[in-house]
Design a protein around this motif. Structure first.
Motif, PDB file in Angstrom:
ATOM      1  N   ASP A 111      24.083 -10.911   6.010  1.00  0.00           N
ATOM      2  CA  ASP A 111      25.037 -10.341   5.046  1.00  0.00           C
ATOM      3  C   ASP A 111      24.329  -9.848   3.789  1.00  0.00           C
ATOM      4  OD1 ASP A 111      27.114 -10.951   6.815  1.00  0.00           O
ATOM      5  OD2 ASP A 111      27.695 -12.770   5.735  1.00  0.00           O
ATOM      6  N   ARG A 112      23.391 -10.640   3.304  1.00  0.00           N
ATOM      7  CA  ARG A 112      22.652 -10.267   2.087  1.00  0.00           C
ATOM      8  C   ARG A 112      21.832  -9.000   2.316  1.00  0.00           C
ATOM      9  NH1 ARG A 112      17.796 -11.697   1.316  1.00  0.00           N
ATOM     10  NH2 ARG A 112      17.897 -13.534   2.644  1.00  0.00           N
ATOM     11  N   LEU A 113      21.115  -8.940   3.443  1.00  0.00           N
ATOM     12  CA  LEU A 113      20.284  -7.773   3.733  1.00  0.00           C
ATOM     13  C   LEU A 113      21.136  -6.540   4.032  1.00  0.00           C
ATOM     14  CD1 LEU A 113      17.554  -9.558   5.844  1.00  0.00           C
ATOM     15  CD2 LEU A 113      17.288  -8.601   3.537  1.00  0.00           C
ATOM     16  N   PHE A 114      22.223  -6.736   4.751  1.00  0.00           N
ATOM     17  CA  PHE A 114      23.115  -5.618   5.070  1.00  0.00           C
ATOM     18  C   PHE A 114      23.687  -5.027   3.785  1.00  0.00           C
ATOM     19  CE2 PHE A 114      27.155  -3.713   6.352  1.00  0.00           C
ATOM     20  CZ  PHE A 114      26.709  -2.849   7.355  1.00  0.00           C
ATOM     21  N   ALA A 115      24.069  -5.881   2.860  1.00  0.00           N
ATOM     22  CA  ALA A 115      24.613  -5.406   1.580  1.00  0.00           C
ATOM     23  C   ALA A 115      23.563  -4.645   0.771  1.00  0.00           C
ATOM     24  CB  ALA A 115      25.152  -6.584   0.768  1.00  0.00           C
ATOM     25  N   ALA A 116      22.295  -4.986   0.936  1.00  0.00           N
ATOM     26  CA  ALA A 116      21.218  -4.336   0.192  1.00  0.00           C
ATOM     27  C   ALA A 116      20.730  -3.046   0.851  1.00  0.00           C
ATOM     28  CB  ALA A 116      20.043  -5.299   0.038  1.00  0.00           C
ATOM     29  N   ALA A 117      21.155  -2.797   2.089  1.00  0.00           N
ATOM     30  CA  ALA A 117      20.701  -1.597   2.806  1.00  0.00           C
ATOM     31  C   ALA A 117      21.260  -0.336   2.158  1.00  0.00           C
ATOM     32  CB  ALA A 117      21.113  -1.674   4.268  1.00  0.00           C
ATOM     33  N   ALA A 118      20.416   0.665   2.048  1.00  0.00           N
ATOM     34  CA  ALA A 118      20.834   1.956   1.500  1.00  0.00           C
ATOM     35  C   ALA A 118      21.632   2.751   2.526  1.00  0.00           C
ATOM     36  CB  ALA A 118      19.605   2.752   1.070  1.00  0.00           C
ATOM     37  N   GLY A 135       0.793  -1.224   0.000  1.00  0.00           N
ATOM     38  CA  GLY A 135       0.000   0.000   0.000  1.00  0.00           C
ATOM     39  C   GLY A 135       0.827   1.277   0.000  1.00  0.00           C
ATOM     40  N   HIS A 136       2.131   1.163   0.016  1.00  0.00           N
ATOM     41  CA  HIS A 136       3.019   2.328   0.042  1.00  0.00           C
ATOM     42  C   HIS A 136       3.756   2.441  -1.287  1.00  0.00           C
ATOM     43  CE1 HIS A 136       2.598   3.030   4.367  1.00  0.00           C
ATOM     44  NE2 HIS A 136       2.496   1.725   4.444  1.00  0.00           N
ATOM     45  N   PRO A 137       3.808   3.643  -1.852  1.00  0.00           N
ATOM     46  CA  PRO A 137       4.593   3.789  -3.087  1.00  0.00           C
ATOM     47  C   PRO A 137       6.069   3.544  -2.799  1.00  0.00           C
ATOM     48  CG  PRO A 137       3.791   5.924  -2.307  1.00  0.00           C
ATOM     49  CD  PRO A 137       3.193   4.881  -1.422  1.00  0.00           C
ATOM     50  N   PRO A 138       6.754   2.755  -3.624  1.00  0.00           N
ATOM     51  CA  PRO A 138       8.159   2.425  -3.365  1.00  0.00           C
ATOM     52  C   PRO A 138       9.046   3.641  -3.142  1.00  0.00           C
ATOM     53  CG  PRO A 138       7.338   1.125  -5.195  1.00  0.00           C
ATOM     54  CD  PRO A 138       6.265   2.109  -4.838  1.00  0.00           C
ATOM     55  N   SER A 139       8.788   4.709  -3.884  1.00  0.00           N
ATOM     56  CA  SER A 139       9.644   5.891  -3.747  1.00  0.00           C
ATOM     57  C   SER A 139       9.466   6.580  -2.405  1.00  0.00           C
ATOM     58  CB  SER A 139       9.358   6.878  -4.874  1.00  0.00           C
ATOM     59  OG  SER A 139       8.026   7.331  -4.780  1.00  0.00           O
ATOM     60  N   GLY A 140       8.391   6.271  -1.695  1.00  0.00           N
ATOM     61  CA  GLY A 140       8.151   6.908  -0.416  1.00  0.00           C
ATOM     62  C   GLY A 140       8.281   5.988   0.771  1.00  0.00           C
ATOM     63  N   LEU A 141       8.831   4.814   0.575  1.00  0.00           N
ATOM     64  CA  LEU A 141       8.908   3.811   1.637  1.00  0.00           C
ATOM     65  C   LEU A 141      10.335   3.630   2.129  1.00  0.00           C
ATOM     66  CD1 LEU A 141       7.721   1.462   3.327  1.00  0.00           C
ATOM     67  CD2 LEU A 141       8.086  -0.008   1.330  1.00  0.00           C
ATOM     68  N   THR A 142      10.514   3.823   3.433  1.00  0.00           N
ATOM     69  CA  THR A 142      11.781   3.497   4.078  1.00  0.00           C
ATOM     70  C   THR A 142      11.487   2.496   5.182  1.00  0.00           C
ATOM     71  OG1 THR A 142      12.783   5.648   3.624  1.00  0.00           O
ATOM     72  CG2 THR A 142      13.720   4.387   5.439  1.00  0.00           C
ATOM     73  N   GLY A 143      12.181   1.375   5.162  1.00  0.00           N
ATOM     74  CA  GLY A 143      12.046   0.359   6.200  1.00  0.00           C
ATOM     75  C   GLY A 143      13.254   0.397   7.110  1.00  0.00           C
ATOM     76  N   LEU A 144      13.013   0.375   8.403  1.00  0.00           N
ATOM     77  CA  LEU A 144      14.063   0.425   9.419  1.00  0.00           C
ATOM     78  C   LEU A 144      14.095  -0.906  10.159  1.00  0.00           C
ATOM     79  CD1 LEU A 144      12.766   3.812  10.804  1.00  0.00           C
ATOM     80  CD2 LEU A 144      14.841   3.559   9.450  1.00  0.00           C
ATOM     81  N   LEU A 158      12.490  -4.546   0.655  1.00  0.00           N
ATOM     82  CA  LEU A 158      13.243  -4.617  -0.601  1.00  0.00           C
ATOM     83  C   LEU A 158      12.366  -5.121  -1.745  1.00  0.00           C
ATOM     84  CD1 LEU A 158      16.590  -5.997   0.840  1.00  0.00           C
ATOM     85  CD2 LEU A 158      16.148  -3.660   0.014  1.00  0.00           C
ATOM     86  N   ALA A 159      11.533  -6.119  -1.487  1.00  0.00           N
ATOM     87  CA  ALA A 159      10.649  -6.651  -2.520  1.00  0.00           C
ATOM     88  C   ALA A 159       9.642  -5.597  -2.991  1.00  0.00           C
ATOM     89  CB  ALA A 159       9.909  -7.886  -2.010  1.00  0.00           C
ATOM     90  N   ALA A 160       9.270  -4.686  -2.094  1.00  0.00           N
ATOM     91  CA  ALA A 160       8.327  -3.617  -2.436  1.00  0.00           C
ATOM     92  C   ALA A 160       9.024  -2.445  -3.129  1.00  0.00           C
ATOM     93  CB  ALA A 160       7.616  -3.132  -1.178  1.00  0.00           C
ATOM     94  N   GLY A 161      10.343  -2.527  -3.270  1.00  0.00           N
ATOM     95  CA  GLY A 161      11.090  -1.452  -3.913  1.00  0.00           C
ATOM     96  C   GLY A 161      11.436  -0.310  -2.988  1.00  0.00           C
ATOM     97  N   GLY A 162      11.282  -0.535  -1.680  1.00  0.00           N
ATOM     98  CA  GLY A 162      11.577   0.503  -0.705  1.00  0.00           C
ATOM     99  C   GLY A 162      13.052   0.596  -0.367  1.00  0.00           C
ATOM    100  N   ARG A 163      13.364   1.582   0.437  1.00  0.00           N
ATOM    101  CA  ARG A 163      14.728   1.857   0.899  1.00  0.00           C
ATOM    102  C   ARG A 163      14.888   1.204   2.275  1.00  0.00           C
ATOM    103  NH1 ARG A 163      16.869   6.120   4.020  1.00  0.00           N
ATOM    104  NH2 ARG A 163      19.013   6.623   3.429  1.00  0.00           N
ATOM    105  N   LEU A 164      15.929   0.409   2.443  1.00  0.00           N
ATOM    106  CA  LEU A 164      16.184  -0.291   3.702  1.00  0.00           C
ATOM    107  C   LEU A 164      17.282   0.425   4.476  1.00  0.00           C
ATOM    108  CD1 LEU A 164      15.750  -2.742   5.586  1.00  0.00           C
ATOM    109  CD2 LEU A 164      17.455  -3.963   4.190  1.00  0.00           C
ATOM    110  N   VAL A 165      17.012   0.685   5.761  1.00  0.00           N
ATOM    111  CA  VAL A 165      18.005   1.245   6.665  1.00  0.00           C
ATOM    112  C   VAL A 165      18.259   0.218   7.763  1.00  0.00           C
ATOM    113  CG1 VAL A 165      18.538   3.099   8.304  1.00  0.00           C
ATOM    114  CG2 VAL A 165      17.274   3.617   6.197  1.00  0.00           C
ATOM    115  N   ALA A 166      19.514  -0.178   7.898  1.00  0.00           N
ATOM    116  CA  ALA A 166      19.910  -1.131   8.948  1.00  0.00           C
ATOM    117  C   ALA A 166      20.351  -0.336  10.177  1.00  0.00           C
ATOM    118  CB  ALA A 166      21.052  -2.006   8.448  1.00  0.00           C
ATOM    119  N   VAL A 167      19.740  -0.635  11.308  1.00  0.00           N
ATOM    120  CA  VAL A 167      20.113  -0.010  12.581  1.00  0.00           C
ATOM    121  C   VAL A 167      20.637  -1.125  13.471  1.00  0.00           C
ATOM    122  CG1 VAL A 167      19.305   1.271  14.593  1.00  0.00           C
ATOM    123  CG2 VAL A 167      18.385   1.816  12.321  1.00  0.00           C
ATOM    124  N   LEU A 168      21.945  -1.132  13.680  1.00  0.00           N
ATOM    125  CA  LEU A 168      22.587  -2.223  14.413  1.00  0.00           C
ATOM    126  C   LEU A 168      22.987  -1.777  15.809  1.00  0.00           C
ATOM    127  CD1 LEU A 168      24.921  -3.488  11.546  1.00  0.00           C
ATOM    128  CD2 LEU A 168      22.526  -4.066  11.996  1.00  0.00           C
TER     129      LEU A 168
END
Length: 161
Positions: free
Chosen positions: A83-90, A30-39, A55-65
């Motif tokens: 490792d895969r998700l961390f590498a894909a994080a913006a 329900g969220h446009p990919p250009s406006g979605l940030t996942g934390l 990532l599947a929705a085309g959103g931006r992923l932020v990793a908070v470790l």
């Protein structure tokens, strides 16, 4: 731009994983990919499922470790997904904790909440097992006035200990 943080159980049963995955994908659709940030902290279980859905929705992923050494705290079988998700994080934010602790997890939760417009909690609704866990994050978010959406599909369960 909508920033959605996740909190949730690490120990989802094998039968629960596809149920949660489907609910998260439907929620994020329900969220446009250009406006979605996942934390996400990219922990096993709910955090990783949410990160994959972002990532599947085309959103931006932020990793908070909770630590620059967070990967070392993970069990060996969980490291490839991390490792895969961390590498894909913006973006990646690593907090300065050297050891695994409740304080480190609470600090990561605080950073998630600082950035979030909404918290998605993959949570069975039961009391928590300690500070920095799912129930603690839900309570902290609610006290801070950050909306919380609980995802716990019919038939969901935690893995037997």
């Amino acid at each position: 731009m909508t920033a959605i943080a996740v909190t949730g159980h690490l120990d989802l049963s094998a039968e629960t994983v596809p149920l949660v995955r489907a609910e998260l994908r439907a929620l994020l659709a329900g969220h446009p990919p250009s406006g979605l940030t996942g934390l996400s902290c990219l922990a096993p279980g709910a955090d990783s499922l949410f990160a994959e859905a972002v990532l599947a929705a085309g959103g931006r992923l932020v990793a908070v470790l909770p630590s620059p050494h967070y990967r070392r705290w993970l069990a060996e079988p969980d490291r490839p997904a991390f490792d895969r998700l961390f590498a894909a994080a913006a973006e990646a934010v690593a907090l300065p904790y050297r050891e695994q602790s409740d304080a480190a997890y609470q600090a990561a939760n605080a950073e998630l909440l600082r950035r979030a417009d909404l918290v998605v909690a993959v949570w069975d609704g039961l009391p928590g097992r300690g500070l920095g866990g799912t129930a603690d994050m839900v309570a902290t978010a609610r006290r801070a006035g950050v909306p919380v959406l609980v995802v716990w599909p019919n038939g969901a369960a935690r893995a037997a200990a």
